[in-house]
Design an enzyme around this catalytic site. Structure first.
Site, short mmCIF file in Angstrom:
data_model
loop_
_atom_site.label_atom_id
_atom_site.label_comp_id
_atom_site.label_asym_id
_atom_site.label_seq_id
_atom_site.Cartn_x
_atom_site.Cartn_y
_atom_site.Cartn_z
N GLY A 55 0.82 -1.20 0.00
CA GLY A 55 0.00 0.00 0.00
C GLY A 55 0.86 1.25 0.00
N CYS A 82 5.26 -6.24 1.62
CA CYS A 82 5.63 -4.83 1.59
C CYS A 82 4.98 -4.09 2.76
CB CYS A 82 5.28 -4.21 0.24
SG CYS A 82 6.08 -2.62 -0.07
N TYR A 83 3.98 -3.23 2.52
CA TYR A 83 3.30 -2.56 3.64
C TYR A 83 2.71 -3.61 4.59
CZ TYR A 83 0.29 0.60 6.25
OH TYR A 83 -0.30 1.32 7.27
N HIS A 172 7.78 -7.81 -3.66
CA HIS A 172 6.45 -8.17 -4.18
C HIS A 172 6.53 -9.49 -4.97
CE1 HIS A 172 4.11 -4.47 -3.32
NE2 HIS A 172 5.31 -3.94 -3.25
N GLU A 174 4.06 -11.15 -6.06
CA GLU A 174 2.92 -11.28 -6.97
C GLU A 174 3.21 -10.79 -8.38
OE1 GLU A 174 2.00 -7.38 -4.67
OE2 GLU A 174 3.26 -9.17 -4.50
N ASP A 230 -17.44 -11.71 -22.25
CA ASP A 230 -18.16 -11.62 -20.98
C ASP A 230 -19.65 -11.88 -21.15
OD1 ASP A 230 -15.68 -10.90 -20.05
OD2 ASP A 230 -16.13 -8.76 -20.00
N LYS A 372 -10.63 -12.01 -15.94
CA LYS A 372 -10.89 -12.23 -17.37
C LYS A 372 -10.44 -13.61 -17.84
CE LYS A 372 -12.29 -10.26 -21.29
NZ LYS A 372 -13.51 -9.47 -21.46
#
Length: 517
Positions: A55, A82-83, A172, A174, A230, A372
């Protein structure tokens, strides 16, 4: 529902990637803002573990975001990123300071101790690439934690309390720039949290069908069908759940690509036997757009007229109680502000924005938990053809935003449609379609001199665009070889009357956008 991981969001721009990485390991995950999560929520959600995101705040500031204090003694495994690492330390007796050397971008950590997070891929004594983005850093850890990795700018780059299964990383995992990050997240979810990794689209489909039947009962549902991924998946899923209670409305505004309107009817009316209302409104839209060149005005005209036509057709459906929309999980996440509370409205799918309020119908949003790529996987699970499921993104206003700087006419749209079809056909024949995020042609507001046969021509210039991307936020142009571009150019100029010059757009995003308008 299967085993779940709760992601508490502190406002990182890449929090969505955490959820994606968790789900890639067959574990269901949800993102919730820190100020909407308390212990009652956590107990009801019943996760197998908790991830605290990064964050923009500093834990050294007064009233900066915090996780519920009770989670650190609740017994669930925790991973702070991180945060998330910094607030974990602040809330458990460690210390974080500002004003030290910052780390942004690629960095290297050295593993200094064994850790369950690193098991099977990172070894003690070796260095590995990660991605950092921090100004503050941990300077002291509680006695029940140990240092497991360091970096030049973060002496506590990774820490672990193996007994209580609480972990923190300053980098990070991710993001793709941490090459082994997905392995770290997998270790946390599967080995540490003991999730069984069995969540998949087959299970999601069965759960969602049951939920749809419970929500809808005997009511009728209207679905706006555009032919995009979608809305097509929503239609197929609802039809499997409630059959003839579903009515789809397809508004053909005359700005679809070649053969797409026919494809929608063939797939949904002939193959799926869905009750489909198809409304050809090409003349209505072109008349409304007559003489208009401003891109935003074009979009507003098309959007408003789409709602008018859709609404008029939907009103013919007796007893309709529900409106189906293809809201996806990123839309839901974006609708909740970091500072608390939902925004005024959740982004609506394609061109049906404004319809729920206007039509006084209850919403059915069966894809609101999916990203998606998961929607595409569900599409295959439902038996939709690859032509629809793997289709490149296509703007709601269609070809209207690919005729920049000039009024829309049927003649110009037909010229563009033919050229675009040749381009996409050659991409498919070359086996490149699935390697490209989006490819299309743009009819430029320029006429150029040419020589065709023994005659002088004065026709349109066309630009071809093809980009690679993972999420559409950034993009690079696709590096076609010159032989391919030459072949496409020759075909277009020879087969499409009205074009005598073809260009290839090599602009990345940023600084350009993917679409021209």
């Amino acid at each position: 529902m299967n085993d779940k991981i709760l992601i508490i969001d502190f406002g990182s721009q890449v929090t969505q990637l955490i959820a994606r990485r968790v789900r890639e390991n067959g574990v269901y995950s949800e993102i919730h803002p820190y100020n909407k999560v308390d212990m009652e929520f956590i107990k009801n959600f019943n996760p197998k573990g908790i991830i605290l995101s990064g964050g923009p705040s500093s834990v050294t500031e007064e009233n900066s975001p915090r996780a519920p204090q009770e989670i650190f003694s609740y017994g669930l495994p925790i991973l702070g990123i991180c945060y998330g690492q910094q607030t974990t330390m602040t809330q458990t007796g460690g210390k974080v300071e500002s004003g030290h050397e910052r780390e942004f971008g690629r960095a290297f950590i050295e593993v200094v101790d064994d850790c369950e997070l690193f098991k099977g891929f990172w070894n003690k004594g070796d260095k590995y690439q990660v991605w950092m983005s921090h100004g503050d850093r941990v300077v002291k850890i509680p006695d029940n934690f140990k240092i497991v990795a360091t970096s030049e700018g973060a002496p506590f780059a990774a820490i672990a309390n193996e007994k209580d299964k609480i972990y923190g990383v300053q980098f990070h995992p991710e993001v793709a720039h941490t090459p082994d990050g997905e392995k770290l997240i997998k270790n946390f979810c599967i080995d540490i949290c003991k999730c069984d990794g069995s969540w998949n689209m087959g299970q999601f489909k069965e759960i969602k069908i049951k939920e749809i039947r419970e929500q809808v009962g005997n009511g009728k549902v209207i679905c706006g069908l555009s032919g995009g991924v979608d809305s097509s998946v929503v239609a197929a899923l609802l039809h499997e759940a409630i059959g003839d209670q579903l009515v789809c409305v397809f508004v053909d505004h005359g700005m679809m690509r070649s053969g797409e309107a026919e494809q929608v009817e063939k797939v949904f009316r002939d193959q799926f036997k869905i009750n489909l209302i198809s409304k050809n409104s090409e003349k209505l839209f072109l008349d409304a757009l007559d003489g208009e060149t401003d891109p935003e005005t074009k979009r507003k005209i098309i959007g408003k007229l789409f709602i008018d036509v859709f609404d008029a057709e939907a009103k013919k459906v007796e007893g309709a109680e529900f409106l189906a929309q293809g809201t996806l999980y990123p839309d839901v996440i974006e609708s909740v502000s970091f500072c608390g509370g939902p925004s005024v409205t959740i982004k609506s799918h394609h061109n049906v924005g404004g319809l729920p309020e206007r039509m006084k119908l209850k919403l059915v949003e069966p894809l609101r938990e999916l990203f998606k790529d998961e929607v595409r996987a569900l599409g295959y699970e439902l038996g939709l053809p690859k032509k629809i499921v793997a289709r490149h993104p296509f703007p709601g206003p269609g070809l209207a935003v690919r005729v920049p700087g000039q009024p829309l006419t049927k003649e110009r749209l037909d010229i563009l449609r033919k050229a675009d079809a040749i381009y996409l056909e050659e991409i498919e024949k070359a086996g490149l379609y699935d390697k490209i995020w989006q490819a299309f042609a743009v009819l430029l507001p320029v006429r150029t001199v040419g020589v065709m046969g023994d005659s002088r021509s004065y026709d349109y210039a066309l630009s071809l665009r093809a980009v690679t991307s993972t999420d559409g936020m950034t993009a690079d142009f696709y590096p076609f070889d010159m032989a391919f571009l030459s072949k496409v150019s020759n075909r277009i100029i020879n087969e499409v009357k009205g074009i005598n010059r073809v260009n290839y757009d090599i602009t990345s995003k940023p600084p350009g956008t993917i679409e021209w308008e």
